[in-house]
Design a protein around this motif. Structure first.
Motif, PDB file in Angstrom:
ATOM      1  N   VAL A 341       3.146  -1.220   0.057  1.00  0.00           N
ATOM      2  CA  VAL A 341       2.231  -0.119  -0.239  1.00  0.00           C
ATOM      3  C   VAL A 341       1.613  -0.302  -1.619  1.00  0.00           C
ATOM      4  O   VAL A 341       2.320  -0.557  -2.599  1.00  0.00           O
ATOM      5  N   GLN A 342       0.290  -0.220  -1.685  1.00  0.00           N
ATOM      6  CA  GLN A 342      -0.423  -0.147  -2.957  1.00  0.00           C
ATOM      7  C   GLN A 342      -1.235   1.144  -2.925  1.00  0.00           C
ATOM      8  O   GLN A 342      -2.031   1.360  -2.009  1.00  0.00           O
ATOM      9  N   VAL A 343      -1.060   1.989  -3.923  1.00  0.00           N
ATOM     10  CA  VAL A 343      -1.706   3.294  -3.911  1.00  0.00           C
ATOM     11  C   VAL A 343      -2.993   3.259  -4.736  1.00  0.00           C
ATOM     12  O   VAL A 343      -3.070   2.616  -5.777  1.00  0.00           O
ATOM     13  N   ILE A 344      -4.018   3.914  -4.203  1.00  0.00           N
ATOM     14  CA  ILE A 344      -5.241   4.208  -4.942  1.00  0.00           C
ATOM     15  C   ILE A 344      -5.233   5.705  -5.186  1.00  0.00           C
ATOM     16  O   ILE A 344      -5.030   6.484  -4.250  1.00  0.00           O
ATOM     17  N   ALA A 353      -3.867  15.981  -9.519  1.00  0.00           N
ATOM     18  CA  ALA A 353      -4.290  14.586  -9.481  1.00  0.00           C
ATOM     19  C   ALA A 353      -3.421  13.771  -8.529  1.00  0.00           C
ATOM     20  O   ALA A 353      -3.925  12.940  -7.762  1.00  0.00           O
ATOM     21  N   ARG A 354      -2.127  13.987  -8.564  1.00  0.00           N
ATOM     22  CA  ARG A 354      -1.207  13.216  -7.715  1.00  0.00           C
ATOM     23  C   ARG A 354      -1.438  13.480  -6.231  1.00  0.00           C
ATOM     24  O   ARG A 354      -1.081  12.647  -5.389  1.00  0.00           O
ATOM     25  N   SER A 355      -2.043  14.616  -5.914  1.00  0.00           N
ATOM     26  CA  SER A 355      -2.281  14.923  -4.497  1.00  0.00           C
ATOM     27  C   SER A 355      -3.473  14.171  -3.935  1.00  0.00           C
ATOM     28  O   SER A 355      -3.664  14.126  -2.722  1.00  0.00           O
ATOM     29  N   MET A 356      -4.301  13.569  -4.812  1.00  0.00           N
ATOM     30  CA  MET A 356      -5.435  12.770  -4.342  1.00  0.00           C
ATOM     31  C   MET A 356      -5.036  11.309  -4.416  1.00  0.00           C
ATOM     32  O   MET A 356      -5.257  10.630  -5.405  1.00  0.00           O
ATOM     33  N   ARG A 357      -4.414  10.825  -3.335  1.00  0.00           N
ATOM     34  CA  ARG A 357      -3.945   9.430  -3.332  1.00  0.00           C
ATOM     35  C   ARG A 357      -4.093   8.845  -1.944  1.00  0.00           C
ATOM     36  O   ARG A 357      -3.968   9.518  -0.935  1.00  0.00           O
ATOM     37  N   ILE A 358      -4.426   7.558  -1.930  1.00  0.00           N
ATOM     38  CA  ILE A 358      -4.661   6.830  -0.687  1.00  0.00           C
ATOM     39  C   ILE A 358      -3.674   5.675  -0.612  1.00  0.00           C
ATOM     40  O   ILE A 358      -3.807   4.698  -1.354  1.00  0.00           O
ATOM     41  N   PRO A 359      -2.690   5.764   0.249  1.00  0.00           N
ATOM     42  CA  PRO A 359      -1.775   4.633   0.409  1.00  0.00           C
ATOM     43  C   PRO A 359      -2.429   3.531   1.244  1.00  0.00           C
ATOM     44  O   PRO A 359      -2.903   3.779   2.352  1.00  0.00           O
ATOM     45  N   VAL A 360      -2.502   2.327   0.696  1.00  0.00           N
ATOM     46  CA  VAL A 360      -2.952   1.162   1.454  1.00  0.00           C
ATOM     47  C   VAL A 360      -1.690   0.417   1.875  1.00  0.00           C
ATOM     48  O   VAL A 360      -0.968  -0.128   1.034  1.00  0.00           O
ATOM     49  N   VAL A 361      -1.405   0.423   3.163  1.00  0.00           N
ATOM     50  CA  VAL A 361      -0.157  -0.117   3.696  1.00  0.00           C
ATOM     51  C   VAL A 361      -0.451  -1.444   4.375  1.00  0.00           C
ATOM     52  O   VAL A 361      -1.132  -1.485   5.402  1.00  0.00           O
ATOM     53  N   THR A 362       0.035  -2.521   3.792  1.00  0.00           N
ATOM     54  CA  THR A 362      -0.166  -3.864   4.349  1.00  0.00           C
ATOM     55  C   THR A 362       1.115  -4.300   5.034  1.00  0.00           C
ATOM     56  O   THR A 362       2.180  -4.362   4.423  1.00  0.00           O
ATOM     57  N   LYS A 363       1.008  -4.607   6.296  1.00  0.00           N
ATOM     58  CA  LYS A 363       2.191  -4.957   7.073  1.00  0.00           C
ATOM     59  C   LYS A 363       2.013  -6.311   7.742  1.00  0.00           C
ATOM     60  O   LYS A 363       0.898  -6.797   7.952  1.00  0.00           O
ATOM     61  N   GLN A 373       8.717   6.499   4.651  1.00  0.00           N
ATOM     62  CA  GLN A 373       8.878   5.337   3.767  1.00  0.00           C
ATOM     63  C   GLN A 373       7.622   5.117   2.924  1.00  0.00           C
ATOM     64  O   GLN A 373       7.717   4.797   1.728  1.00  0.00           O
ATOM     65  N   VAL A 374       6.456   5.311   3.531  1.00  0.00           N
ATOM     66  CA  VAL A 374       5.207   5.185   2.786  1.00  0.00           C
ATOM     67  C   VAL A 374       5.151   6.222   1.674  1.00  0.00           C
ATOM     68  O   VAL A 374       4.824   5.912   0.521  1.00  0.00           O
ATOM     69  N   ASN A 375       5.489   7.457   2.003  1.00  0.00           N
ATOM     70  CA  ASN A 375       5.439   8.528   1.012  1.00  0.00           C
ATOM     71  C   ASN A 375       6.403   8.273  -0.144  1.00  0.00           C
ATOM     72  O   ASN A 375       6.075   8.518  -1.312  1.00  0.00           O
ATOM     73  N   ASP A 376       7.596   7.754   0.178  1.00  0.00           N
ATOM     74  CA  ASP A 376       8.569   7.446  -0.882  1.00  0.00           C
ATOM     75  C   ASP A 376       8.026   6.380  -1.829  1.00  0.00           C
ATOM     76  O   ASP A 376       8.169   6.483  -3.060  1.00  0.00           O
ATOM     77  N   GLN A 377       7.388   5.341  -1.249  1.00  0.00           N
ATOM     78  CA  GLN A 377       6.845   4.277  -2.097  1.00  0.00           C
ATOM     79  C   GLN A 377       5.661   4.777  -2.930  1.00  0.00           C
ATOM     80  O   GLN A 377       5.493   4.371  -4.090  1.00  0.00           O
ATOM     81  N   VAL A 378       4.858   5.653  -2.347  1.00  0.00           N
ATOM     82  CA  VAL A 378       3.744   6.223  -3.105  1.00  0.00           C
ATOM     83  C   VAL A 378       4.264   7.014  -4.293  1.00  0.00           C
ATOM     84  O   VAL A 378       3.767   6.878  -5.428  1.00  0.00           O
ATOM     85  N   ASN A 379       5.270   7.843  -4.071  1.00  0.00           N
ATOM     86  CA  ASN A 379       5.835   8.640  -5.171  1.00  0.00           C
ATOM     87  C   ASN A 379       6.401   7.741  -6.267  1.00  0.00           C
ATOM     88  O   ASN A 379       6.223   8.014  -7.468  1.00  0.00           O
TER      89      ASN A 379
END
Length: 555
Positions: A341-344, A353-363, A373-379
């Motif tokens: 996960v890389q977050v924008i 501000a933290r609520s405006m985030r786009i997880p880019v999930v590369t699998k 799991q994505v949400n945990d990595q974003v946090n």
């Protein structure tokens, strides 16, 4: 060369230090000096003598009696009980003839929180319209709301009769009625559409969607996603005590307390899921009234387009900042080569501000992350990507980005028309106003042109701490200089240019689309309070006659 500059009635300059404009509106007596912006290396253009009227003969058919929008309406609060009219998933419409129906619904903006909204076809954003460059597009607007509406196709060059501005190009579409827009999609790129009737309130309630014009025979990206940034005011959402006085609450004269991507906030935002090796294109559209600064947490990416216009040979960037003002669009491209996960996200440490985030999930084919799991990595990433950290990242400056190439205009050539636009805040007739050359619309001079004219415009923002993203209908313009310095990168074409405090830009355009066209700030609080003028073709005669019985509110 003919030199034109709008005459103006002097107004008292307005200055302030508080970041909260909402509070400032309650204190309009605090008047002082205005800030001085850095000058562009151009000779001053003399103002013409004040005239008896600010409206030319070409404007007399326009409905000025109800031209200005209302102030922001008190919003309805969210509810937690699931209503019957929940919004649907955004559609992608690829037909050349479509229908957009304006109607009410409830948007599940966060899990279990339903906000009353107005929609096109039952979703926020409304359907994404996808056509090919050169297509003839027909859009039937059907109004099932109890108020008049319209559609403006933001950034798309089209005939003036299709511009969707009530009181200027058409009457607002009344409840139960239908209006048809037909035009040719001339330019490929990322655009959007929105109501232009009382737009501060109607866009604020969700009446917008996206419009993508694809190039003929272009190789598509493996993953192509449009991401619409917005902010909302919910009386039933309360900020934590530690954030009760932050700018996120009170900026831009709106009490915004929910930030969204495609109508969803925080962990409810849909991730961008890609595979290793995918070519990814992310199309960012700012439909709100706040300038957002995003950190792009990618090791290698390029900004390939802005406002639908390609950037010539854009350089590869790494871990940078992208400032997106209201009305602007930016396309970001990269190849997915890092798994996980890389977050924008928006720069800032507040919950807003933290609520405006786009997880880019590369699998890979062998790995799939769950939403939790994505949400945990974003946090985890957001805890590291603090303001202190990302503020050191480089911010994109389009005036020095990409490679230079031959272009249509330059600073040395002569122009048929030469205008100045000084953007500021003032008090006129006892009312707070946002002004261009000291005038507030509709009592503002036109920018007059004739078909075939070359036009140079110098825009200076003398506001103390407010951006003015200036949007011109029906045209695109080339940016020639910033603060007196010629552009050194790619030729830069825009339809919405963010002029920040103290900045001066020189732009140029060809007057090749006859009509009466609005030129206004797309921070819509500013526009409704006067920061607009009309670009009027002297050789154009409008056949539109406003209906005086219709409540036309053009902004």
């Amino acid at each position: 060369m003919r030199s034109d500059s709008a005459s103006f009635r002097p107004v008292q300059p307005f200055s302030y230090k508080s970041i909260s404009l909402f509070i400032l509106l309650m204190a309009v007596l605090l008047l002082g000096g205005c800030s001085q912006s850095s000058g562009d290396n151009q000779q001053p253009v003399a103002h013409s003598p004040a005239s008896d009227t600010s409206m030319s003969d070409h404007s007399m058919n326009m409905d000025h009696s109800a031209h200005m929008g209302t102030t922001a309406a008190v919003p309805e609060g969210s509810i937690t009980a699931k209503p019957a009219d929940v919004t649907t998933k955004q559609q992608i419409l690829t037909a050349k003839e479509i229908t957009l129906t304006a109607r009410k619904a409830h948007l599940e903006i966060e899990k279990g929180k339903y906000l009353p909204v107005w929609t096109f076809n039952g979703s926020v954003p409304g359907p994404q319209i996808e056509v090919t460059q050169g297509d003839i597009v027909t859009v039937h607007l059907k109004n099932e709301l109890d108020v008049p509406v319209s559609i403006h196709f933001h950034g798309i060059v089209l005939p003036v009769a299709m511009d969707g501005v009530p009181g200027v190009t058409q009457d607002a579409v009344q409840p139960g009625q239908t209006f048809t827009y037909t035009f040719k999609a001339l330019h490929a790129g990322t655009y959007w559409y929105h109501s232009h009737q009382d737009s501060l309130n109607q866009i604020g309630k969700g009446l917008y969607g996206t419009f993508i014009v694809k190039k003929k025979n272009a190789v598509p990206a493996d993953v192509d996603r449009t991401l619409v940034l917005d902010e909302w005011n919910d009386p039933n959402t309360h900020a934590p005590d530690r954030e009760a006085n932050t700018a996120a609450l009170s900026s831009n004269m709106g009490m915004y307390n929910i930030y969204t991507i495609n109508g969803r906030s925080g962990s409810y935002i849909e991730p961008v899921r890609v595979h290793t090796g995918d070519r990814v294109r992310l199309r960012f559209v700012n439909a709100g009234n706040m300038t957002q600064v995003l950190y792009i947490n990618q090791p290698a990416y390029r900004v390939v387009s802005t406002d639908g216009e390609d950037i010539n040979e854009p350089q590869t960037l790494s871990h940078g900042l992208l400032r997106i003002a209201p009305g602007e669009r930016y396309d970001v491209a990269f190849t997915a080569d890092q798994t996980g996960v890389q977050v924008i996200g928006a720069v800032g440490d507040s919950d807003f501000a933290r609520s405006m985030r786009i997880p880019v999930v590369t699998k890979t084919s062998a790995s799939t992350l769950s939403d939790q799991q994505v949400n945990d990595q974003v946090n985890n990433q957001q805890n590291k990507l603090t303001t202190q950290t990302v503020s050191k990242w480089p911010e994109l400056d389009l005036t020095h980005y990409g490679q230079a190439a031959p272009s249509q205009f330059n600073l040395k050539q002569s122009y048929d028309r030469d205008y100045r636009m000084t953007l500021n805040m003032g008090v006129s007739n006892g009312q707070t106003a946002y002004t261009i050359n000291g005038q507030a619309y509709p009592k503002a001079d036109n920018m007059d042109v004739k078909t075939g004219d070359t036009v140079k415009i110098t825009m200076t923002n003398e506001s103390v701490n407010e951006d003015h993203p200036m949007h011109l209908h029906g045209h695109i313009f080339q940016v020639l200089s910033k603060n007196g310095q010629p552009l050194t990168g790619s030729p830069l074409w825009k339809d919405t240019l963010n002029v920040r405090p103290g900045e001066t830009y020189v732009v140029a355009l060809k007057a090749d689309n006859p009509g009466i066209w609005m030129f206004h700030c797309h921070e819509l609080h500013h526009a409704t309070m006067g920061m607009m003028i009309d670009l009027v073709y002297e050789d154009y005669v409008s056949t539109y006659k406003p209906n005086p019985q219709v409540n036309n509110i053009s902004e």
